[in-house]
Write a protein that holds these residues in place. Structure first.
Motif, PDB file in Angstrom:
ATOM      1  N   THR A 244       0.863  -1.235  -0.180  1.00 20.91           N
ATOM      2  CA  THR A 244      -0.101   0.050  -0.066  1.00 20.91           C
ATOM      3  C   THR A 244       1.014   1.288  -0.004  1.00 20.91           C
ATOM      4  O   THR A 244       0.583   2.342   0.344  1.00 20.91           O
TER       5      THR A 244
ATOM      6  N   PRO B 253      -9.398  -2.839   4.650  1.00 26.47           N
ATOM      7  CA  PRO B 253      -8.392  -2.823   3.505  1.00 26.47           C
ATOM      8  C   PRO B 253      -9.124  -1.736   2.482  1.00 26.47           C
ATOM      9  O   PRO B 253     -10.492  -1.462   2.491  1.00 26.47           O
TER      10      PRO B 253
ATOM     11  N   ILE C 125     -10.505  -1.552  -0.200  1.00 26.35           N
ATOM     12  CA  ILE C 125     -11.021  -2.144  -1.467  1.00 26.35           C
ATOM     13  C   ILE C 125     -12.515  -2.020  -1.181  1.00 26.35           C
ATOM     14  O   ILE C 125     -13.037  -1.697  -0.225  1.00 26.35           O
TER      15      ILE C 125
END
Length: 91
Positions: A52, A70, A72
């Protein structure tokens, strides 16, 4: 013909629907994810931090935080009808 008829509960006479909308966001329990990947939690944290581009320094500095949200997308679910019957296979 071919039109839904109002039941007064889910589909109202006005054409509106009673629906429950819920957002589902992923949450990773880091010790469990590491176990599934067959690595230790420290290695998982290092990989997530690296992949990341250092966006989440807490992965390295806060080992007391065991969950990670996360970056996402989540998903949205729409439940038509009685949401309390979802787990009942007889409904």
């Amino acid at each position: 013909h071919g039109r839904l008829e109002s039941d007064g509960k889910v589909l109202l006479p006005s054409g509106q629907c009673n629906v429950l909308k819920a957002a589902v966001e992923p949450v990773w329990y880091l010790p469990g994810v590491a176990e599934r990947f067959g690595c230790d939690e420290g290695m998982l944290r290092r990989c997530l931090f690296t992949e990341t581009n250092g966006m989440y320094p807490e992965l390295m500095t806060r080992s007391d935080l065991k969950i990670f949200l996360p970056p996402i997308g989540g998903l949205t679910i729409y439940i038509f009808g009685d949401h309390t019957t979802i787990a009942n296979p007889d409904v």
